[in-house]
Design a protein around this motif. Structure first.
Motif, PDB file in Angstrom:
ATOM      1  N   ASP A 474       0.813  -1.216   0.000  1.00  0.00           N
ATOM      2  CA  ASP A 474       0.000   0.000   0.000  1.00  0.00           C
ATOM      3  C   ASP A 474       0.843   1.262   0.000  1.00  0.00           C
ATOM      4  OD1 ASP A 474       1.048  -0.196   2.503  1.00  0.00           O
ATOM      5  OD2 ASP A 474      -0.850   0.027   3.571  1.00  0.00           O
ATOM      6  N   GLY A 475       2.143   1.109  -0.260  1.00  0.00           N
ATOM      7  CA  GLY A 475       3.005   2.274  -0.284  1.00  0.00           C
ATOM      8  C   GLY A 475       4.460   1.860  -0.323  1.00  0.00           C
ATOM      9  N   VAL A 476       5.330   2.864  -0.388  1.00  0.00           N
ATOM     10  CA  VAL A 476       6.771   2.623  -0.414  1.00  0.00           C
ATOM     11  C   VAL A 476       7.403   3.405   0.726  1.00  0.00           C
ATOM     12  CG1 VAL A 476       7.054   4.461  -2.138  1.00  0.00           C
ATOM     13  CG2 VAL A 476       8.882   2.784  -1.797  1.00  0.00           C
ATOM     14  N   LEU A 481       8.881   7.743   6.463  1.00  0.00           N
ATOM     15  CA  LEU A 481       7.572   7.990   5.867  1.00  0.00           C
ATOM     16  C   LEU A 481       7.147   6.795   5.022  1.00  0.00           C
ATOM     17  CD1 LEU A 481       8.267  11.620   4.585  1.00  0.00           C
ATOM     18  CD2 LEU A 481       7.145  10.979   6.739  1.00  0.00           C
ATOM     19  N   LYS A 482       5.840   6.683   4.806  1.00  0.00           N
ATOM     20  CA  LYS A 482       5.322   5.751   3.802  1.00  0.00           C
ATOM     21  C   LYS A 482       4.614   6.599   2.749  1.00  0.00           C
ATOM     22  CE  LYS A 482       3.941   1.497   4.392  1.00  0.00           C
ATOM     23  NZ  LYS A 482       3.179   0.277   4.741  1.00  0.00           N
ATOM     24  N   LEU A 483       5.133   6.524   1.516  1.00  0.00           N
ATOM     25  CA  LEU A 483       4.634   7.349   0.432  1.00  0.00           C
ATOM     26  C   LEU A 483       3.778   6.533  -0.517  1.00  0.00           C
ATOM     27  CD1 LEU A 483       7.942   9.275  -0.395  1.00  0.00           C
ATOM     28  CD2 LEU A 483       6.163   9.889   1.257  1.00  0.00           C
ATOM     29  N   VAL A 520       9.941  12.874  -5.338  1.00  0.00           N
ATOM     30  CA  VAL A 520       9.086  14.058  -5.248  1.00  0.00           C
ATOM     31  C   VAL A 520       7.762  13.628  -4.620  1.00  0.00           C
ATOM     32  CG1 VAL A 520       7.936  15.907  -6.509  1.00  0.00           C
ATOM     33  CG2 VAL A 520      10.164  15.048  -7.309  1.00  0.00           C
ATOM     34  N   PHE A 521       7.370  14.295  -3.534  1.00  0.00           N
ATOM     35  CA  PHE A 521       6.142  13.921  -2.848  1.00  0.00           C
ATOM     36  C   PHE A 521       5.542  15.130  -2.149  1.00  0.00           C
ATOM     37  CE2 PHE A 521       9.627  13.338   0.090  1.00  0.00           C
ATOM     38  CZ  PHE A 521       9.156  13.819   1.302  1.00  0.00           C
ATOM     39  N   THR A 522       4.280  15.018  -1.782  1.00  0.00           N
ATOM     40  CA  THR A 522       3.565  16.089  -1.091  1.00  0.00           C
ATOM     41  C   THR A 522       3.437  15.745   0.387  1.00  0.00           C
ATOM     42  OG1 THR A 522       2.320  16.606  -3.084  1.00  0.00           O
ATOM     43  CG2 THR A 522       1.425  17.410  -1.015  1.00  0.00           C
ATOM     44  N   ALA A 523       3.629  16.753   1.251  1.00  0.00           N
ATOM     45  CA  ALA A 523       3.585  16.510   2.694  1.00  0.00           C
ATOM     46  C   ALA A 523       3.098  17.775   3.402  1.00  0.00           C
ATOM     47  CB  ALA A 523       4.972  16.127   3.200  1.00  0.00           C
ATOM     48  N   VAL A 540       8.343  17.018   8.328  1.00  0.00           N
ATOM     49  CA  VAL A 540       7.134  16.902   7.521  1.00  0.00           C
ATOM     50  C   VAL A 540       6.328  15.691   7.964  1.00  0.00           C
ATOM     51  CG1 VAL A 540       8.197  18.034   5.532  1.00  0.00           C
ATOM     52  CG2 VAL A 540       8.295  15.538   5.735  1.00  0.00           C
ATOM     53  N   ARG A 541       5.052  15.703   7.588  1.00  0.00           N
ATOM     54  CA  ARG A 541       4.180  14.578   7.925  1.00  0.00           C
ATOM     55  C   ARG A 541       3.444  14.129   6.668  1.00  0.00           C
ATOM     56  NH1 ARG A 541       0.635  15.531  12.913  1.00  0.00           N
ATOM     57  NH2 ARG A 541      -0.317  17.169  11.643  1.00  0.00           N
ATOM     58  N   VAL A 542       3.410  12.821   6.492  1.00  0.00           N
ATOM     59  CA  VAL A 542       2.612  12.193   5.433  1.00  0.00           C
ATOM     60  C   VAL A 542       1.738  11.146   6.108  1.00  0.00           C
ATOM     61  CG1 VAL A 542       2.626  10.832   3.318  1.00  0.00           C
ATOM     62  CG2 VAL A 542       4.388  12.572   3.686  1.00  0.00           C
TER      63      VAL A 542
END
Length: 593
Positions: A474-476, A481-483, A520-523, A540-542
């Motif tokens: 369900d993510g990497v 963090l898990k993105l 590249v990710f949003t947090a 940051v938080r994801v």
């Protein structure tokens, strides 16, 4: 090794060396027992014993095993909160590793060797040998220092609240530390704090020998509505505790990780733990099937056990305490075929007995690989021998607890047959054992519509392009963090753990190498930090995970397409993070919707 065998490894060896103390009254709740006191017979003469209380069966089992003791006033205090110290003491006793006092010294055994230490003194060293490791415990008025003197190893714990452990509890704490189910956090044991449900799950999983598996499953998905309250690094412990029946959630669907545990609840959890061992930890505990019951002036019970397949007969004490289905019962309530756990006294008499249900007479089970399927018979390969079994007209077939059709079975399936006499009445198709492999390499192509990406291996094996299926993840993982899987891109270096069938790798977990991947990710921005007036880091938080990330001194910060200063970033803003070469190189503030 199965969970049951791992628990067995921690239970049986210690109990064979130490035996189990009879229940006694102690100086304080679950404090050091004094030799020579009379056992607590049989109707549990505690002033606060409540007939019909939900935990009586578990409390009685633990009392008769000597795991839980009363206090000098004659109270068992089932509804009082249990401290971490008391919980550790009880678990040490349940494992059969209780230290004893003799001639002013604590002494006892661990699986790897003998240890002993003196009581008292401002600074005394206590040496322990366990699994090849040599532990030195140094107690003083400032705390406790634990060192490992094993060749090639160095473990140092500075436990700053060790001075809070009372003298009577030091032996237990040392055993718990050496066994690995008591571990300091941030230099503190918080030993006098109440045990909560999350603490309990972690402690029991460690005691069962499953810690490495729990660590490997950090961030595991949990079925509870309050799973977000459980730190990701501890979710593997909770998942294993639930899967192995050591703890459970509430009917409302929550786990309540920080709810304190009462003495009765801890007794129930220890009872579960004890029952899941293949063999009892207590040498005076017998498990078997009732073959005959005799009441009257000289009551007796005959049990069929693993070591006595022809039956063994025990005298029953006149004031024996019996539970069946959680309720107090009488010897006359036992029936032939009932499964029971019997506790013996030093004379070999049954003083406590728990009925755990009846097994259908004549039923046996066989496990093997399907070699052939017929309308009236099934051919099975069992240990290299082919055997045919007749099918019942009302045959039931299951997989993972769900009914399937007999026609769904295929040659090569691993199955378990349940036989009534010589006829198969139930077939369970078993999930094939999966061996996890690890591969690392560079992402070549990503196609999430197909649920896959292609990896060019660079892990020392022959370089080749491997198809990686991602339908099970369900993510990497990236840093802490898990993105979302959408961050996967060509050129990233990724570590994959999964099952290999010769054609493709089906991922169970994915992790990006932060040193060799552009991401590249949003947090959500939680905070930013400067050092000597230059950008240093951001937090940051994801989702429910957070991470502190180093920031390039030349980080590019933009908002609405215009450059802004790093110090203008505000907590709570949504940012797009660009990570390259081990640091954040760009931050873009997302416009409010």
């Amino acid at each position: 090794m199965s969970m049951r065998r791992k628990i067995l490894a921690g239970l049986v060896v210690g109990s064979l060396m130490l035996g189990t103390a009879a229940p006694v009254l102690a100086k304080g709740p679950d404090k050091d027992p004094k030799p020579g006191k009379a056992p607590v017979h049989m109707r549990l003469a505690f002033k606060d014993w409540q007939h019909g209380y939900w935990a009586n069966e578990a409390l009685a089992r633990m009392i008769f095993r000597g795991v839980i003791l009363g206090d000098p006033s004659g109270y068992i205090a089932p509804q009082r909160l249990v401290t971490k110290l008391e919980a550790a003491v009880m678990l040490v006793r349940a494992l059969g590793l209780e230290p004893v006092v003799k001639d002013g010294k604590w002494s006892g055994h661990l699986q790897g060797g003998k240890w002993e230490f003196k009581v008292g003194g401002k600074k005394v060293e206590y040496k322990v040998q366990y699994r090849g490791e040599h532990f030195v415990f140094k107690w003083d008025q400032h705390g406790l220092k634990v060192e490992s003197k094993a060749p090639g190893q160095k473990l140092v714990w500075e436990i700053r609240d060790g001075h809070l452990v009372p003298d009577w509890g030091r032996g237990y704490v040392q055993v718990a530390l050496a066994q690995g189910f008591l571990v300091p956090t941030g230099g503190f044991l918080n030993i006098l704090s109440p045990l909560n449900r999350l603490d309990a799950a972690v402690m029991l999983v460690r005691a069962a020998g499953l810690e490495e598996e729990a660590k490997a499953r950090a961030g595991a998905s949990l079925p509870f509505t309050d799973a977000g309250q459980i730190p990701p690094e501890l979710r593997g412990y909770v998942a294993l505790a639930v899967e192995n029946g050591l703890v459970s959630g509430y009917p409302e669907g929550d786990f309540r990780p920080y709810q304190p545990v009462t003495r009765a609840e801890w007794a129930a959890l220890l009872d579960r733990f004890d029952r899941r061992a293949e063999e009892p930890a207590d040498v005076r505990q017998v498990r078997g099937t009732v073959a005959e019951v005799k009441t009257g002036a000289q009551p007796r019970i005959t049990l069929i056990t693993r070591s006595h397949p022809d039956g063994v007969t025990y005298t029953v004490a006149p004031d024996v305490l019996i539970f069946i289905a959680g309720k107090e019962a009488d010897l006359r309530d036992l029936k032939v075929g009932d499964q029971v756990i019997a506790q013996l006294d030093e004379q070999g008499r049954v003083i406590f007995l728990v009925g755990t249900g009846k097994v259908e007479v004549g039923r046996t089970q066989v496990q093997g690989e399907v070699a052939g399927l017929g309308e009236t018979r099934i051919l099975l390969e069992v240990d290299g021998v082919f055997r045919a079994y007749r099918l019942a007209s009302d045959l039931r077939v299951y997989e993972n607890g769900k009914a399937i059709a007999y026609e769904d079975l295929q040659p090569g399936d691993e199955v378990r047959l349940t036989l009534q006499g010589d006829t198969v009445v139930r077939i369970d198709r078993l999930e094939a054992a999966r061996t996890l492999v690890e591969r690392s390499g560079r992402v070549q192509r990503v196609d999430l519509d197909e649920g896959a990406f292609w990896l060019y291996g660079d892990d020392g094996q022959r370089p080749q392009q491997v198809e990686v299926r991602v339908d099970r993840v369900d993510g990497v993982v990236f840093k802490d963090l898990k993105l979302d899987l959408t961050v996967l891109a060509r050129g990233q270096r990724v570590l994959v753990a999964g099952t290999w069938d010769g054609d493709l790798l089906r991922a169970e977990s994915l992790a990006l190498d932060p040193e060799e991947s552009e991401v590249v990710f949003t947090a959500e921005l939680l905070s930013r930090a400067l050092k000597d007036g230059r950008p240093e880091s951001v937090v940051v938080r994801v989702g429910n995970r957070r991470a502190e990330l180093p920031v390039s001194p030349r980080v590019a910060v933009t908002e609405d397409g215009k450059a802004i200063r790093f110090v203008e970033l505000a907590a709570g803003e949504t940012v797009t993070v660009t990570w390259r070469s081990g640091e954040v190189v760009a931050l873009t503030v997302e416009a409010d919707e």
